[in-house]
Write an enzyme that holds these catalytic residues in place. Structure first.
Site, PDB file in Angstrom:
ATOM      1  N   TYR A 108       0.158  -1.483   0.060  1.00 17.00           N
ATOM      2  CA  TYR A 108      -0.665   0.493  -0.153  1.00 17.00           C
ATOM      3  C   TYR A 108       0.675   1.451  -0.533  1.00 17.00           C
ATOM      4  CZ  TYR A 108      -3.439  -2.823   0.879  1.00 17.00           C
ATOM      5  OH  TYR A 108      -5.277  -3.594   0.475  1.00 17.00           O
ATOM      6  N   TYR A 136     -11.141  -0.568  -1.047  1.00 19.92           N
ATOM      7  CA  TYR A 136     -11.076   0.191   0.243  1.00 19.92           C
ATOM      8  C   TYR A 136      -9.854   0.843   0.972  1.00 19.92           C
ATOM      9  CZ  TYR A 136      -9.349  -3.585   2.755  1.00 19.92           C
ATOM     10  OH  TYR A 136      -9.056  -4.666   3.614  1.00 19.92           O
ATOM     11  N   ARG A 137      -9.075   0.339   0.112  1.00 20.42           N
ATOM     12  CA  ARG A 137      -7.820   0.997   0.432  1.00 20.42           C
ATOM     13  C   ARG A 137      -7.345   0.690  -1.483  1.00 20.42           C
ATOM     14  NH1 ARG A 137      -4.875  -2.815   5.247  1.00 20.42           N
ATOM     15  NH2 ARG A 137      -4.006  -1.009   5.328  1.00 20.42           N
TER      16      ARG A 137
END
Length: 516
Positions: free
Chosen positions: A94, A472-473
């Site tokens: 991420y 969602y991320r």
């Protein structure tokens, strides 16, 4: 002209930044302000398919107290220096510890690592940002406190505060981590310290037990945002049950996914199975056990289905591997196990594997550890599948319906294979939702493959959005793109809040697509 810095904040001269650095050193001490290449370089590591230079910090500063965080923000406001805050910096896939934009100063809070309080009777904890799950697990074990943690898969080196602030999930009945959060301490851009929930009441003792307080509930606005810096977080822990029974159910066909979800959903909603159930694909499970693509083929492109079947056979896996657990007294577990067996018998397919049958084998062992709150790093084996250090998590959400999951899996595999990459994915079953987590793995040392991975990720976002799916991320390279998926009204409100709380725009500009 050669600069002493690896990068400079956007629009800032070296001499202006020199003045800010001098003030950082005065406030924090020389050792807590890093500008030399060898000290800053570890904070440039990214696994995304974009140039490292796009996420290179100008400097790294470390703080050990709330007062030091306040001093950092005072200096940033005075000099208009953008600051990107990390807790443990282990957000692999991420964005890791690198800033969202080139030239931002990284504020590293890993030295703020106090376990402030654990209440064994009320089952709560209060921690600082640098506390890792491993540290907290060791604390509970050493003090013989019978509480259980919930964490994401890279558990040992990640931390509860950072994971919760990014709305991560885990594998126990407490797996929806933000739901289990209770009370934050947040340093605002102007240096004010806000305590959410009951935390603002002088002398209050209910900060970690009652989330709401009085008036608007503000905790959520600080997650996945850049409105403040969280320096303390409370959360709830689960009592260790007298009986823990991990289960695996293997399904042989890729097409079984729809029936699997329909089998699992009513058991989850009824809380017969109380934890976040994982439905993991064959490549996910094989790679976590250190299977490499090169063990089977050196041909470029995606891995043929025939080879996937061979891996499935060789590693004794299903095309889909379902992991769940039962918790409670012996009587409760026995009753719920019978319900699961009856439902599986009615389904008419699937091999049920218990802990007694699996023994000490992987991946059952590490999955059981995740579901019982024991940290491990087994899942990092994913990165060995292709090698080369490239990883981007694609995480769309869907309803917990078999048809929806089948549609998502088919669409994702089609797009990944088109770009010469493999579908390495799993579904995590919430109460009514599915977190569909796909690791877009590629060789970052291969320039051509890196370009394909970047194009693949962009196409995944585009095509899934056309079908009404959003993630969602997302990693820091695609924050702006994902923010667009959620519509102009939401973005307008987020910007208005940002301008009100951070008029100089110093806190993590661009995080989650939010800027002034």
């Amino acid at each position: 002209m050669t600069s002493k810095y690896m990068a400079l904040p956007k629009g800032m001269s070296e001499s202006s930044f020199d003045a800010a650095i001098a003030q950082f050193k005065k406030a924090l001490g020389e050792d807590n302000v890093m500008i030399k290449d060898e000290l800053v370089r570890p904070y440039t590591k990214v696994m995304m398919a974009v140039p490292t230079e796009e996420h290179t910090p100008s400097a790294v500063v470390t703080a050990t107290t709330v007062e030091q965080v306040q001093e950092v923000l005072k200096i940033c406001n005075a000099h208009k220096v953008p600051v990107w805050t990390i807790s443990t910096g282990r957000n692999f896939g991420y964005g890791s510890a690198a800033p969202g934009q080139r030239g931002q100063v990284v504020l590293d809070l890993r030295k703020m690592n106090k376990i402030i309080h654990v209440d064994p009777e009320l089952c709560t904890a209060l921690v600082e940002p640098g506390v890792t799950y491993q540290m907290l697990y060791d604390y509970l074990e050493e003090n013989k406190i019978p509480l259980m943690l919930s964490f994401s898969a890279p558990s040992a080196i990640a931390g509860p505060l950072g994971n919760t602030m990014d709305r991560g999930v885990g594998y126990t009945p407490y797996g929806e981590h933000f739901m289990m959060q209770c009370g934050m301490e947040v340093v605002m851009a102007n240096g004010d310290v806000l305590r959410t929930g009951m935390g603002g009441v002088k002398g209050d003792k209910a900060w970690q037990v009652f989330k709401w307080g009085y008036g608007p509930t503000l905790d959520g606005m600080f997650t996945q945002s850049n409105y403040g810096i969280c320096t303390k977080m409370g959360f709830w822990l689960m009592p260790k049950p007298p009986v823990f029974k991990p289960l695996e159910i293997q399904f042989d066909e890729d097409s079984d996914i729809s029936e699997i979800v329909e089998f699992i959903r009513p058991l989850r909603i009824a809380q017969v199975i109380p934890n976040s159930v994982v439905i993991a694909g064959v490549l996910w499970e094989a790679s976590t056990c250190n299977t490499r693509r090169s063990d089977y083929t050196t041909e470029p492109g995606h891995t043929p289905d025939a080879i996937l079947k061979q891996i499935q056979k060789d590693k004794h896996l299903g095309a889909w591997n379902v992991y769940a657990a039962l918790y409670g007294t012996r009587e409760q577990v026995d009753v719920n196990f019978k319900i699961v067996q009856d439902a599986l018998r009615k389904l008419g397919k699937g091999r049920l594997i218990t802990e007694e049958m699996a023994g000490d084998t992987q991946p059952f062992k590490y999955r059981a550890q995740l579901m019982s709150g024991v940290p491990n790093l087994q899942e990092f084996g994913l990165y060995n599948w292709r090698g080369g250090g490239g990883s981007m998590w694609f995480a769309p959400v869907s309803q917990a319906r078999g048809s929806e999951c089948d549609k998502q899996k088919s669409l994702a595999k089609k797009i990944l294979n088109k770009h010469g990459l493999d579908y390495v994915g799993e579904f995590i079953v919430g109460w009514r939702d599915m977190h569909h987590v796909i690791d877009v793995l590629y060789d970052r040392s291969n320039e051509e493959e890196t370009k394909r991975a970047n194009a693949c990720f962009a196409e995944l976002l585009d095509e899934f959005e056309k079908e009404g799916y959003a993630v969602y991320r997302v990693n820091t390279a695609f924050q702006e793109r994902v923010a667009q998926s959620y519509g102009p009204v939401k973005r307008d409100i987020e910007r208005k809040i940002k301008r009100a709380l951070d008029p100089n725009g110093i806190l993590a500009p661009g995080k989650c697509g939010i800027d002034i």
